[in-house]
Scaffold this motif. Structure first.
Motif, PDB file in Angstrom:
ATOM      1  N   ARG A 249       0.821  -1.224   0.000  1.00 26.28           N
ATOM      2  CA  ARG A 249       0.000   0.000   0.000  1.00 26.28           C
ATOM      3  C   ARG A 249       0.849   1.266   0.000  1.00 26.28           C
ATOM      4  N   ASP A 250       2.091   1.148  -0.369  1.00 21.47           N
ATOM      5  CA  ASP A 250       2.975   2.309  -0.327  1.00 21.47           C
ATOM      6  C   ASP A 250       2.458   3.397  -1.274  1.00 21.47           C
ATOM      7  N   PRO A 251       2.184   4.618  -0.760  1.00 20.24           N
ATOM      8  CA  PRO A 251       1.686   5.685  -1.630  1.00 20.24           C
ATOM      9  C   PRO A 251       2.734   6.186  -2.615  1.00 20.24           C
ATOM     10  N   PHE A 252       3.989   5.761  -2.434  1.00 18.85           N
ATOM     11  CA  PHE A 252       5.052   6.141  -3.364  1.00 18.85           C
ATOM     12  C   PHE A 252       5.203   5.128  -4.501  1.00 18.85           C
ATOM     13  N   GLY A 253       4.332   4.109  -4.533  1.00 15.17           N
ATOM     14  CA  GLY A 253       4.391   3.118  -5.609  1.00 15.17           C
ATOM     15  C   GLY A 253       3.996   1.743  -5.139  1.00 15.17           C
ATOM     16  N   GLY A 254       2.874   1.225  -5.676  1.00 11.09           N
ATOM     17  CA  GLY A 254       2.364  -0.092  -5.304  1.00 11.09           C
ATOM     18  C   GLY A 254       2.571  -1.108  -6.407  1.00 11.09           C
ATOM     19  N   PRO A 255       2.129  -2.355  -6.188  1.00  8.85           N
ATOM     20  CA  PRO A 255       2.396  -3.444  -7.133  1.00  8.85           C
ATOM     21  C   PRO A 255       1.917  -3.194  -8.555  1.00  8.85           C
ATOM     22  N   ALA A 256       0.687  -2.704  -8.697  1.00  8.80           N
ATOM     23  CA  ALA A 256       0.156  -2.502 -10.049  1.00  8.80           C
ATOM     24  C   ALA A 256       0.970  -1.464 -10.810  1.00  8.80           C
ATOM     25  N   GLU A 257       1.376  -0.404 -10.133  1.00  4.28           N
ATOM     26  CA  GLU A 257       2.173   0.637 -10.779  1.00  4.28           C
ATOM     27  C   GLU A 257       3.564   0.104 -11.142  1.00  4.28           C
ATOM     28  N   VAL A 258       4.222  -0.494 -10.162  1.00  3.65           N
ATOM     29  CA  VAL A 258       5.602  -0.928 -10.355  1.00  3.65           C
ATOM     30  C   VAL A 258       5.707  -1.963 -11.473  1.00  3.65           C
ATOM     31  N   ALA A 259       4.687  -2.787 -11.628  1.00  2.45           N
ATOM     32  CA  ALA A 259       4.692  -3.812 -12.670  1.00  2.45           C
ATOM     33  C   ALA A 259       4.811  -3.203 -14.065  1.00  2.45           C
ATOM     34  N   GLY A 260       4.376  -1.953 -14.215  1.00  2.00           N
ATOM     35  CA  GLY A 260       4.416  -1.313 -15.523  1.00  2.00           C
ATOM     36  C   GLY A 260       5.588  -0.394 -15.757  1.00  2.00           C
ATOM     37  N   TYR A 261       6.545  -0.369 -14.842  1.00  2.00           N
ATOM     38  CA  TYR A 261       7.652   0.582 -14.939  1.00  2.00           C
ATOM     39  C   TYR A 261       8.812   0.092 -15.809  1.00  2.00           C
ATOM     40  N   GLY A 262       8.826  -1.176 -16.168  1.00  2.25           N
ATOM     41  CA  GLY A 262       9.925  -1.688 -16.982  1.00  2.25           C
ATOM     42  C   GLY A 262      11.256  -1.657 -16.259  1.00  2.25           C
ATOM     43  N   LEU A 263      11.253  -2.084 -15.001  1.00  2.00           N
ATOM     44  CA  LEU A 263      12.494  -2.077 -14.232  1.00  2.00           C
ATOM     45  C   LEU A 263      13.489  -3.076 -14.817  1.00  2.00           C
ATOM     46  N   ALA A 264      14.764  -2.782 -14.634  1.00  2.00           N
ATOM     47  CA  ALA A 264      15.827  -3.629 -15.175  1.00  2.00           C
ATOM     48  C   ALA A 264      15.769  -5.038 -14.580  1.00  2.00           C
ATOM     49  N   PRO A 265      16.223  -6.049 -15.319  1.00  2.00           N
ATOM     50  CA  PRO A 265      16.228  -7.429 -14.807  1.00  2.00           C
ATOM     51  C   PRO A 265      17.043  -7.600 -13.532  1.00  2.00           C
ATOM     52  N   ALA A 266      17.990  -6.712 -13.287  1.00  2.00           N
ATOM     53  CA  ALA A 266      18.823  -6.816 -12.082  1.00  2.00           C
ATOM     54  C   ALA A 266      18.057  -6.468 -10.815  1.00  2.00           C
ATOM     55  N   ILE A 267      16.846  -5.926 -10.968  1.00  4.99           N
ATOM     56  CA  ILE A 267      16.064  -5.466  -9.820  1.00  4.99           C
ATOM     57  C   ILE A 267      14.986  -6.481  -9.466  1.00  4.99           C
ATOM     58  N   SER A 268      14.939  -6.868  -8.207  1.00  7.47           N
ATOM     59  CA  SER A 268      13.839  -7.684  -7.693  1.00  7.47           C
ATOM     60  C   SER A 268      13.119  -6.897  -6.607  1.00  7.47           C
ATOM     61  N   VAL A 269      11.840  -7.215  -6.420  1.00 14.62           N
ATOM     62  CA  VAL A 269      11.019  -6.497  -5.442  1.00 14.62           C
ATOM     63  C   VAL A 269      10.424  -7.498  -4.460  1.00 14.62           C
ATOM     64  N   HIS A 270      10.586  -7.214  -3.188  1.00 15.17           N
ATOM     65  CA  HIS A 270       9.923  -7.982  -2.130  1.00 15.17           C
ATOM     66  C   HIS A 270       8.764  -7.140  -1.624  1.00 15.17           C
ATOM     67  N   TRP A 271       7.555  -7.687  -1.701  1.00 14.12           N
ATOM     68  CA  TRP A 271       6.361  -6.947  -1.292  1.00 14.12           C
ATOM     69  C   TRP A 271       5.958  -7.311   0.132  1.00 14.12           C
ATOM     70  N   ALA A 272       5.854  -6.289   0.986  1.00 16.73           N
ATOM     71  CA  ALA A 272       5.419  -6.474   2.368  1.00 16.73           C
ATOM     72  C   ALA A 272       3.895  -6.467   2.404  1.00 16.73           C
ATOM     73  N   THR A 273       3.305  -7.503   2.958  1.00 16.16           N
ATOM     74  CA  THR A 273       1.857  -7.690   2.944  1.00 16.16           C
ATOM     75  C   THR A 273       1.115  -6.488   3.523  1.00 16.16           C
ATOM     76  N   ASP A 274       0.298  -5.841   2.681  1.00 13.09           N
ATOM     77  CA  ASP A 274      -0.544  -4.716   3.094  1.00 13.09           C
ATOM     78  C   ASP A 274       0.262  -3.584   3.731  1.00 13.09           C
ATOM     79  N   GLY A 275       1.554  -3.537   3.460  1.00 10.79           N
ATOM     80  CA  GLY A 275       2.411  -2.550   4.116  1.00 10.79           C
ATOM     81  C   GLY A 275       2.287  -1.159   3.530  1.00 10.79           C
ATOM     82  N   ASP A 276       2.478  -0.153   4.403  1.00 16.69           N
ATOM     83  CA  ASP A 276       2.548   1.230   3.950  1.00 16.69           C
ATOM     84  C   ASP A 276       4.013   1.582   3.680  1.00 16.69           C
ATOM     85  N   HIS A 277       4.357   2.859   3.674  1.00 16.06           N
ATOM     86  CA  HIS A 277       5.724   3.261   3.346  1.00 16.06           C
ATOM     87  C   HIS A 277       6.723   2.773   4.398  1.00 16.06           C
ATOM     88  N   ASP A 278       6.248   2.495   5.600  1.00 12.20           N
ATOM     89  CA  ASP A 278       7.086   1.933   6.670  1.00 12.20           C
ATOM     90  C   ASP A 278       6.888   0.432   6.819  1.00 12.20           C
TER      91      ASP A 278
END
Length: 212
Positions: A153-182
């Motif tokens: 739930r990070d207001p600086f960028g959530g899963p749906a947004e990040v999925a469309g950013y075309g991040l480099a293959p070297a980058i992986s994302v760990h998603w914290a369940t229902d987490g905010d910016h902290d």
């Protein structure tokens, strides 16, 4: 000279250099808690404040400068950390602004063999409620191994947004369940901050171990 706060084994295989977010110092409760958890997991954690925060703690009202203006300070902190390490690999990163500055400094440091990877805790992909103001251009071509730990739930960028950013293959994302910016979840989610932080630490340890 950069002033560091250090916790964890002095001869750890991995040292993680962390800078805090824009509005909090390296001694904030969040930074203290995460650093302690990482140290308990066997990492050496070294924290530092940017100059504007040091001045603010002494009574200045200086706002944080643009992230690009802090790259030199971060690079100097890297060199200071390397000069006092007892072997092992160095990862760089930080919380929010600290992680963003680290990401801007990472590629030349990685290319020069100074660092082994990057860890960003709550990357500010865009300002809250301004998704059009992306901070992702350099993340599309990054070859430095990178782990971003982000709340769902990070207001600086959530899963749906990040999925469309075309991040480099070297980058992986760990998603914290229902987490905010902290990384803090809502009670109704069934998740807990303690659980999210523990999962984040495990993800960071796995990431570091994969770097060899």
């Amino acid at each position: 000279m950069t002033a560091f706060l250090s916790v964890g084994p002095v001869r750890a295989e991995t040292t993680l250099l962390l800078a805090p977010g824009a509005g909090a110092p390296m001694t904030s409760p969040w930074m203290e808690r995460v650093s302690a958890l990482l140290a308990d997991a066997g990492l050496r954690v070294r924290r530092f404040d940017f100059g504007y925060m040091t001045a603010r703690l002494q009574g200045s009202r200086r706002p944080p400068p643009k992230a690009e203006a802090l790259i030199g300070e971060y690079t100097a902190a890297v060199e200071g950390a390397l000069a006092t390490m007892c072997g092992g690999r160095l990862l760089i990163g930080g919380k929010s602004l600290g992680g963003r500055v680290a990401s801007l400094a990472a590629q030349p440091l990685f290319d020069a063999g100074r660092i082994a990877g990057l860890v960003s805790l709550g990357y500010p992909f865009h300002p809250p409620k301004r998704p059009e103001q992306l901070r992702t251009r350099h993340l599309r071509t990054l070859t430095c191994p990178t782990l971003i730990v982000q709340g769902e739930r990070d207001p600086f960028g959530g899963p749906a947004e990040v999925a469309g950013y075309g991040l480099a293959p070297a980058i992986s994302v760990h998603w914290a369940t229902d987490g905010d910016h902290d990384l803090a979840p809502r009670k109704s989610s069934g998740a807990t901050l303690e659980g999210n932080l523990a999962d984040a630490v495990r993800a960071i340890v796995r990431f570091a171990d994969r770097l060899g």
